[in-house]
Design an enzyme around this catalytic site. Structure first.
Site, PDB file in Angstrom:
ATOM      1  N   TYR A  32      34.528 -42.760  57.947  1.00 44.37           N
ATOM      2  CA  TYR A  32      34.452 -41.042  57.284  1.00 44.37           C
ATOM      3  C   TYR A  32      34.682 -41.607  55.720  1.00 44.37           C
ATOM      4  CZ  TYR A  32      36.639 -36.979  55.354  1.00 44.37           C
ATOM      5  OH  TYR A  32      36.647 -35.935  54.383  1.00 44.37           O
ATOM      6  N   ALA A  87      39.859 -35.618  50.799  1.00 42.42           N
ATOM      7  CA  ALA A  87      40.586 -34.985  51.817  1.00 42.42           C
ATOM      8  C   ALA A  87      41.318 -36.217  52.850  1.00 42.42           C
ATOM      9  CB  ALA A  87      39.538 -34.412  52.778  1.00 42.42           C
ATOM     10  N   SER A 114      43.155 -32.276  46.774  1.00 43.50           N
ATOM     11  CA  SER A 114      42.030 -31.516  47.728  1.00 43.50           C
ATOM     12  C   SER A 114      42.650 -30.219  48.394  1.00 43.50           C
ATOM     13  CB  SER A 114      41.757 -32.777  48.782  1.00 43.50           C
ATOM     14  OG  SER A 114      40.881 -31.965  49.492  1.00 43.50           O
ATOM     15  N   TYR A 143      38.471 -25.097  47.817  1.00 45.56           N
ATOM     16  CA  TYR A 143      37.363 -24.648  48.682  1.00 45.56           C
ATOM     17  C   TYR A 143      37.522 -23.133  48.762  1.00 45.56           C
ATOM     18  CZ  TYR A 143      35.649 -29.176  49.617  1.00 45.56           C
ATOM     19  OH  TYR A 143      34.941 -30.384  49.541  1.00 45.56           O
ATOM     20  N   THR A 169      35.078 -26.539  43.950  1.00 50.47           N
ATOM     21  CA  THR A 169      34.054 -27.250  44.063  1.00 50.47           C
ATOM     22  C   THR A 169      32.834 -26.341  44.601  1.00 50.47           C
ATOM     23  OG1 THR A 169      35.452 -29.025  44.883  1.00 50.47           O
ATOM     24  CG2 THR A 169      33.283 -28.923  45.790  1.00 50.47           C
ATOM     25  N   LYS A 256      33.279 -28.100  39.776  1.00 48.82           N
ATOM     26  CA  LYS A 256      33.051 -29.430  40.204  1.00 48.82           C
ATOM     27  C   LYS A 256      31.966 -29.436  41.214  1.00 48.82           C
ATOM     28  CE  LYS A 256      35.053 -33.369  42.733  1.00 48.82           C
ATOM     29  NZ  LYS A 256      34.600 -33.301  43.999  1.00 48.82           N
ATOM     30  N   SER A 278      29.232 -34.212  39.335  1.00 52.93           N
ATOM     31  CA  SER A 278      29.845 -34.808  40.576  1.00 52.93           C
ATOM     32  C   SER A 278      28.538 -34.297  41.545  1.00 52.93           C
ATOM     33  CB  SER A 278      31.071 -34.266  41.131  1.00 52.93           C
ATOM     34  OG  SER A 278      31.151 -34.861  42.406  1.00 52.93           O
ATOM     35  N   HIS A 280      29.677 -35.424  44.862  1.00 51.55           N
ATOM     36  CA  HIS A 280      30.358 -35.334  45.896  1.00 51.55           C
ATOM     37  C   HIS A 280      30.443 -36.744  46.687  1.00 51.55           C
ATOM     38  CE1 HIS A 280      32.756 -32.292  48.330  1.00 51.55           C
ATOM     39  NE2 HIS A 280      33.007 -33.448  49.084  1.00 51.55           N
ATOM     40  N   ARG A 283      28.035 -37.489  49.395  1.00 45.19           N
ATOM     41  CA  ARG A 283      28.152 -36.804  50.990  1.00 45.19           C
ATOM     42  C   ARG A 283      27.796 -35.545  51.139  1.00 45.19           C
ATOM     43  NH1 ARG A 283      32.663 -39.397  52.653  1.00 45.19           N
ATOM     44  NH2 ARG A 283      33.661 -37.586  53.687  1.00 45.19           N
ATOM     45  N   ASP A 311      32.267 -38.119  37.847  1.00 52.00           N
ATOM     46  CA  ASP A 311      32.656 -38.936  38.733  1.00 52.00           C
ATOM     47  C   ASP A 311      31.345 -39.487  39.477  1.00 52.00           C
ATOM     48  OD1 ASP A 311      31.983 -37.514  41.104  1.00 52.00           O
ATOM     49  OD2 ASP A 311      34.069 -36.545  41.219  1.00 52.00           O
ATOM     50  N   GLY A 312      31.464 -40.516  40.441  1.00 54.37           N
ATOM     51  CA  GLY A 312      30.579 -41.081  41.362  1.00 54.37           C
ATOM     52  C   GLY A 312      30.342 -42.553  40.904  1.00 54.37           C
ATOM     53  N   GLY A 313      30.559 -43.186  42.029  1.00 57.78           N
ATOM     54  CA  GLY A 313      30.476 -44.752  42.087  1.00 57.78           C
ATOM     55  C   GLY A 313      31.136 -45.419  41.209  1.00 57.78           C
TER      56      GLY A 313
HETATM   57  C1  LIG Z   1      36.280 -39.112  51.900  1.00 56.91           C
HETATM   58  C2  LIG Z   1      36.208 -38.213  50.965  1.00 56.91           C
HETATM   59  C3  LIG Z   1      36.802 -36.908  50.700  1.00 56.91           C
HETATM   60  C4  LIG Z   1      36.236 -36.245  49.741  1.00 56.91           C
HETATM   61  N1  LIG Z   1      36.804 -35.055  49.871  1.00 56.91           N
HETATM   62  C5  LIG Z   1      36.723 -33.983  48.735  1.00 56.91           C
HETATM   63  C6  LIG Z   1      37.545 -32.826  48.940  1.00 56.91           C
HETATM   64  O1  LIG Z   1      38.124 -32.549  49.754  1.00 56.91           O
HETATM   65  N2  LIG Z   1      37.348 -31.912  47.873  1.00 56.91           N
HETATM   66  C7  LIG Z   1      36.443 -32.070  46.820  1.00 56.91           C
HETATM   67  O2  LIG Z   1      36.057 -31.550  45.932  1.00 56.91           O
HETATM   68  N3  LIG Z   1      35.497 -33.602  46.715  1.00 56.91           N
HETATM   69  C8  LIG Z   1      35.920 -34.330  47.868  1.00 56.91           C
HETATM   70  N4  LIG Z   1      35.223 -35.676  47.715  1.00 56.91           N
HETATM   71  C9  LIG Z   1      34.447 -36.062  46.643  1.00 56.91           C
HETATM   72  C10 LIG Z   1      35.407 -36.738  45.652  1.00 56.91           C
HETATM   73  O3  LIG Z   1      36.072 -35.732  44.931  1.00 56.91           O
HETATM   74  C11 LIG Z   1      34.392 -37.229  44.357  1.00 56.91           C
HETATM   75  O4  LIG Z   1      33.409 -36.452  43.943  1.00 56.91           O
HETATM   76  C12 LIG Z   1      33.579 -38.501  44.834  1.00 56.91           C
HETATM   77  O5  LIG Z   1      34.419 -39.340  45.807  1.00 56.91           O
HETATM   78  C13 LIG Z   1      33.262 -39.322  43.768  1.00 56.91           C
HETATM   79  O6  LIG Z   1      32.472 -40.336  44.059  1.00 56.91           O
HETATM   80  P1  LIG Z   1      33.153 -41.934  44.359  1.00 56.91           P
HETATM   81  O7  LIG Z   1      33.811 -41.934  45.789  1.00 56.91           O
HETATM   82  O8  LIG Z   1      31.817 -42.785  44.369  1.00 56.91           O
HETATM   83  O9  LIG Z   1      34.163 -42.322  43.046  1.00 56.91           O
HETATM   84  C14 LIG Z   1      35.495 -36.497  48.714  1.00 56.91           C
HETATM   85  C15 LIG Z   1      35.155 -37.790  48.721  1.00 56.91           C
HETATM   86  C16 LIG Z   1      35.391 -38.625  49.706  1.00 56.91           C
HETATM   87  C17 LIG Z   1      34.744 -40.104  49.884  1.00 56.91           C
HETATM   88  C1  LIG Z   2      35.035 -26.879  53.741  1.00 55.78           C
HETATM   89  C2  LIG Z   2      34.404 -28.209  53.456  1.00 55.78           C
HETATM   90  C3  LIG Z   2      35.422 -29.321  53.952  1.00 55.78           C
HETATM   91  C4  LIG Z   2      35.210 -30.313  53.241  1.00 55.78           C
HETATM   92  C5  LIG Z   2      36.037 -31.474  53.626  1.00 55.78           C
HETATM   93  C6  LIG Z   2      36.509 -32.487  52.809  1.00 55.78           C
HETATM   94  C7  LIG Z   2      35.197 -33.159  51.930  1.00 55.78           C
HETATM   95  O1  LIG Z   2      34.923 -32.436  51.067  1.00 55.78           O
HETATM   96  C8  LIG Z   2      34.441 -34.242  52.412  1.00 55.78           C
HETATM   97  O2  LIG Z   2      33.593 -34.728  51.416  1.00 55.78           O
HETATM   98  O3  LIG Z   2      34.789 -34.826  53.304  1.00 55.78           O
END
Ligand SMILES: Cc1cc2nc3c(=O)[nH]c(=O)nc-3n(C[C@H](O)[C@H](O)[C@H](O)COP(=O)(O)O)c2cc1C
Ligand SMILES: CCCCCCC(=O)C(=O)O
Length: 393
Positions: A32, A87, A114, A143, A169, A256, A278, A280, A283, A311-313
């Protein structure tokens, strides 16, 4: 003052911390947290791009004292590195979000909680000792659900608990196509729930995941209708949502998920206080460029007007340096912090932040930048197409 070195038995890079984290997490949790969407093209690009960017150091610039501090919304960050919202952090370590926020506090920086946290936003705030007002309070990531009542309720809770900013986000109108998760849907173990959904529904894993795993269009439509209130509102538009948020709260508002200069401009016109560049962590929409590639065009539009969070990487201090050179005011780490949490709870997250701090400090010294404001775009470059020489950006 130079940051202190690790003791010899400690991991000395985030890559080493990640190796240890891998041995501590079970397979579904590891999958995950590591995964991206579809073919992971954006996920891979996010980290690989840093290796392509070369440094152009300057000499004899008095680096006897190097100051890594930054200011965002007038608040002091001892390092320009904070923790991104992610998360279900209790899946990674039992201390989850509390360990993360305490580690950010210890390092004189900040944490964004989160919407899908496994600790209530009130408990996270209560876990922090009182802090000098010159430092920031945590931010809350939102969210925006179809139920305005649910959304309003969580904003009110965040404001009452003392969060400094709301981070909306905007890249997750629907969950990205994460193949591993579709084959093995994420299930929160008993005892864990998403404590910041206003209803605090049992089980708590996002209803978005049910939608992602629907087998047919008809099934997806049924899920969409039945769970509507708990899904992200896909009808949002700049001109409506930002003024609506302003009416609800006096917290700062950031968006974001900005990946183009056009959206950065939209955000500014709509009146946000800051943006987070970002994708994300790769993802969501696969095939978008890395965040670092998009940063210069975005910074050209907003830099100096509102904070550019990025953010990112990021997995090294030199990655942070490169992002700052291309226009970021503050960098967030997502997975790198999570590896620290898996490695050793709060201490592990602190270890990751210390590693990045030391690496950033050394990169600044060797590049001739005695403060963050002295890191400039001309300090990085990219190899020319014919492979000889470096072009400035
Ligand atoms: C497992 C996981 C869960 C994440 N959950 C959220 C979240 O709940 N809300 C959100 O805005 N971004 C979420 N993100 C994105 C992160 O805030 C962030 O943008 C991202 O991880 C940055 O990249 P990096 O992991 O390469 O540093 C999640 C990222 C990961 C890896
Ligand atoms: C309502 C969207 C749920 C996203 C859950 C957490 C997240 O951001 C992720 O990347 O996983």
């Amino acid at each position: 003052m130079a940051p202190k070195d690790e003791t010899p038995s400690d991991p000395i890079t985030v890559a080493e911390v990640k190796e240890i984290a891998k041995t501590k997490l079970n397979q579904p949790t590891w999958d995950y947290y590591t995964t991206g969407a579809d073919e992971n093209r954006t996920l891979d690009r996010n980290s690989k791009i840093y290796k392509k960017l070369l440094l152009r150091p300057r000499a004899l610039r008095n680096v006897a004292d190097v100051d890594t501090s930054a200011y965002i919304f007038g608040k002091r960050y001892e390092i320009p590195i904070a923790i991104a919202p992610s998360a279900y952090q209790k899946l990674v370590g039992p201390g989850g979000e509390i360990d993360m926020t305490r580690a950010s506090y210890t390092l004189g920086t900040n944490f964004t909680l989160s919407s899908n946290a496994t600790t209530s936003l009130e408990d996270v705030m209560a876990a922090l000792p009182p802090r000098d007002a010159k430092y920031p309070a945590p931010w809350f990531q939102l969210y925006f659900l179809r139920s305005r009542e649910q959304t309003k309720a969580v904003i009110k809770r965040a404001e009452e608990a003392g969060y400094e900013a709301l981070v909306l986000t905007v890249d997750t109108a629907v969950l990205g196509n994460r193949l591993g998760e579709r084959k093995k849907p994420l299930v929160l173990p008993p005892g864990l729930s998403t404590a910041n959904r206003a209803s605090r529904q049992a089980g708590g894993v996002s209803k978005g995941r049910l939608l992602l795993n629907a087998k047919t269009a008809a099934e997806a439509k049924k899920v969409d209708q039945e769970n509507g209130d708990f899904l992200v509102d896909r009808s949002l538009e700049w001109g409506e949502v930002i003024p609506w948020l302003r009416m609800q709260t006096s917290m700062k508002i950031l968006v974001k998920g900005i990946m183009t200069a056009e959206d950065a401009l939209e955000a500014m016109v709509a009146g946000v206080d800051g943006i987070v560049v970002s994708n994300h962590g790769g993802r969501q929409l696969d095939g978008v460029p890395s965040t670092l590639e998009m940063l210069p065009e975005i910074a050209d539009v907003v830099k100096g007007r509102i904070p550019v969070v990025f953010d990112g990487g990021i997995s090294t201090g030199s990655d942070v340096f490169k992002a700052l050179a291309l226009g970021a005011d503050l960098c967030l780490i997502g997975r790198s912090a999570l590896w620290g949490l898996a490695y050793d709870g709060q201490k592990g997250v602190e270890a990751v932040l210390h590693i990045l701090e030391r690496e950033l400090w050394r990169t600044m010294v060797l590049s001739g930048a005695s403060s963050i404001s002295k890191i400039s775009r001309s300090m990085v470059g990219i190899a020319k197409r014919d492979g000889f020489g470096v072009s400035k950006l």
